[in-house]
Scaffold this motif. Structure first.
Motif, short mmCIF file in Angstrom:
data_model
loop_
_atom_site.label_atom_id
_atom_site.label_comp_id
_atom_site.label_asym_id
_atom_site.label_seq_id
_atom_site.Cartn_x
_atom_site.Cartn_y
_atom_site.Cartn_z
N ALA A 209 65.85 -0.51 58.46
CA ALA A 209 66.36 -1.77 57.89
C ALA A 209 67.49 -2.33 58.76
N LYS A 210 68.34 -1.43 59.25
CA LYS A 210 69.46 -1.90 60.08
C LYS A 210 68.95 -2.49 61.39
N MET A 211 67.96 -1.83 61.99
CA MET A 211 67.49 -2.39 63.28
C MET A 211 66.78 -3.72 63.05
N ASN A 212 66.03 -3.81 61.95
CA ASN A 212 65.37 -5.09 61.66
C ASN A 212 66.40 -6.19 61.45
N ALA A 213 67.51 -5.82 60.81
CA ALA A 213 68.55 -6.82 60.50
C ALA A 213 69.19 -7.40 61.77
N ILE A 214 69.13 -6.64 62.86
CA ILE A 214 69.68 -7.20 64.11
C ILE A 214 68.56 -7.64 65.06
N GLY A 215 67.38 -7.84 64.48
CA GLY A 215 66.28 -8.42 65.25
C GLY A 215 65.54 -7.45 66.15
N ILE A 216 65.68 -6.17 65.87
CA ILE A 216 64.97 -5.17 66.69
C ILE A 216 63.79 -4.61 65.89
N ARG A 217 62.64 -4.67 66.48
CA ARG A 217 61.45 -4.18 65.78
C ARG A 217 61.31 -2.68 65.98
N PHE A 218 60.92 -2.01 64.92
CA PHE A 218 60.80 -0.54 64.92
C PHE A 218 59.55 -0.12 65.71
N ALA A 219 59.74 0.80 66.64
CA ALA A 219 58.59 1.34 67.38
C ALA A 219 58.21 2.72 66.88
N GLY A 220 59.20 3.58 66.68
CA GLY A 220 58.81 4.92 66.25
C GLY A 220 59.96 5.89 66.04
N PHE A 221 59.56 7.04 65.54
CA PHE A 221 60.47 8.15 65.26
C PHE A 221 59.96 9.33 66.08
#
Ligand SMILES: Cc1ncc(COP(=O)(O)O)c(C=O)c1O
Length: 445
Positions: A209-221
């Motif tokens: 959620a935090k990365m999405n909030a700064i415009g970064i799309r999630f790639a993986g864990f």
């Protein structure tokens, strides 16, 4: 709390503390320093000058024999004759780059993939764990269109530029790029063990959620399935499942790094992720794969590789060469023929229970955990507060070395004894080890 120790500083030789070492060792240290420069570290207060290995034993130039309870690269035993023979025979027959057809490579790929979940049915060969992790990151970014990764706070996944960025235990990982998020490792000793899976999944969701909030799309864990550099946390089987679900729900890929727990080491299963009943999207492999022959690989779901392949190819001159395949096949044969996974399970359980007994006499052992022959012993100042005790851990490691037994250190606080012998380590070796440990504990207290 103590300052977090970076991975290369753990159990490192102090280059300015050569007094008392033999002239030969001092000369070698000098030559190393002059040629390698400052970036490469040696182990122990008294570095080892090793000349020969055999099974669980290492021999130094003075003829002293050491019980190796540290090395997982020669996973089926140092200089195992079947691996040596297979490599030498193939080296004397053919070895060239990987753009020709070789049947033994496909036999190896089929055998190795036969140990994976049915849906993880393609493989890309590399030469190291770092290259494997690097490739997995590339694929994750290509298939998700994202750049953001989540890792545990003292993870280590290798040494390429991209992988260093997602390896917080590496000094050069700082400052962290904005697309790398860390979550606390599942410290089953300092948090409520049964709740650790839920907590990790929650932290992963929050990080997404935090990365999405700064415009970064999630790639993986990406996680080492036994969290070795974090301090060795195998945890209860299954605790990683909720995290996998969280990763998939957010459209990311789950990468299982099996460089440490893979190839039967946990005793329970061939793969660390399998202990948790997970089907990862990619499996990163390295170290034990060739028993010392440098090889790595990424087992991967075919649809991911297909998407990656629409825009990229992958060529690795040495990855999956015929000699590597011969080594890899021989490792799989030896694991099976010598029952090493079962030995890991049984000897590991014995060692853990005996270490607990030794600890109950001492006082600095807070926790003994592990799976198979991957054991972490948490050294603490106080078993009530669980405060890490790095100095005592270092004393024990060097005390063991003085008793000709090799172990290492792990964890963000540099206080976890890392015990990870070749898988042919048996009960007799375990008893020698325990005898030494009792002495080292008594000296360190
Ligand atoms: C969990 C993990 N992943 C990846 C790597 C990188 O492997 P290599 O040093 O073969 O590149 C390591 C190395 O220690 C590791 O422990």
């Amino acid at each position: 709390m103590e300052v977090t120790k970076k991975i290369l500083e753990l159990n490192a030789f102090d280059m300015n503390a050569a007094a008392g070492l033999s002239p030969e060792v001092v000369t070698l240290i000098g030559r190393r320093r002059a040629t390698f420069g400052p970036t490469s570290m040696l182990f122990y207060e008294k570095p080892l000058n090793l000349v020969r290995g055999e099974g669980v034993w290492l021999h130094d130039a003075d003829g002293t024999r050491y019980l190796d309870a540290y090395n997982n690269v020669p996973s089926v035993g140092h200089c195992h004759p079947r691996i040596v023979e297979a490599v030498a025979r193939q080296m004397g027959t053919l070895n060239t780059h990987t753009r020709y057809l070789y049947s033994n490579v496909y036999t190896y790929a089929e055998r190795l993939l036969g140990t994976m979940p049915a849906t993880v049915s393609n493989i890309v060969f590399t030469c190291t764990g770092s290259e494997s992790a690097d490739f997995a990151l590339r694929v994750a970014r290509a298939v998700t269109g994202g750049t953001g990764f989540i890792v545990t706070d003292n993870a280590y996944h290798g040494n390429t530029s991209a992988v260093t960025e997602i390896s917080p235990s590496s000094a050069s990982a700082e400052p962290r790029p904005p697309y790398v998020f860390v979550v606390p490792a599942p410290d089953t000793y300092r948090e409520i063990s049964e709740a650790v899976g839920r907590r990790l999944a929650r932290d992963v969701r929050t990080a997404i959620a935090k990365m999405n909030a700064i415009g970064i799309r999630f790639a993986g864990f990406i996680a080492d399935s036994i969290f070795s550099s974090d301090g060795v946390f195998p945890g209860e089987p299954g605790f990683l499942r909720e995290t996998l679900e969280a990763v998939h729900a957010a459209g990311g890929v789950y990468i299982a790094d099996e460089v440490q727990p893979g190839f039967g080491r946990t005793g329970e299963k061939m793969w660390g992720f399998d202990r948790h009943g997970l089907v990862p999207d990619m499996v990163v492999m390295g170290k034990p794969m060739g028993n010392g022959f440098p090889m790595g690989g990424v087992a991967i779901k075919p649809d991911l590789l297909k998407t990656f392949g629409e825009t990229s190819g992958y060529f690795n001159t040495f990855g999956g060469n015929p000699v590597a395949a011969a080594a890899g096949l021989a490792v799989l044969d030896v694991l099976k023929d010598e029952g090493l996974q079962q030995n890991s399970f049984e000897t590991g359980a014995y060692l853990r229970s005996e270490i607990r007994i030794a600890g109950s006499e001492g006082g600095c052992i807070g926790d003994v955990r592990g799976a198979g022959l991957y054991i972490g012993v948490d050294i603490v100042k106080d078993t009530q507060t669980h405060e890490p005790d790095r100095d005592t851990a270092e004393k024990i490691v060097n005390g063991m070395r003085d008793r000709n037994i090799l172990i290492g250190i792990a964890g963000g606080h540099g206080n976890v004894l890392k015990i990870r012998p070749p898988l042919c380590f048996n009960r007799e070796h375990a008893d020698i080890f325990l005898n030494g440990l009792r002495g080292a504990l008594a000296d360190a207290s």
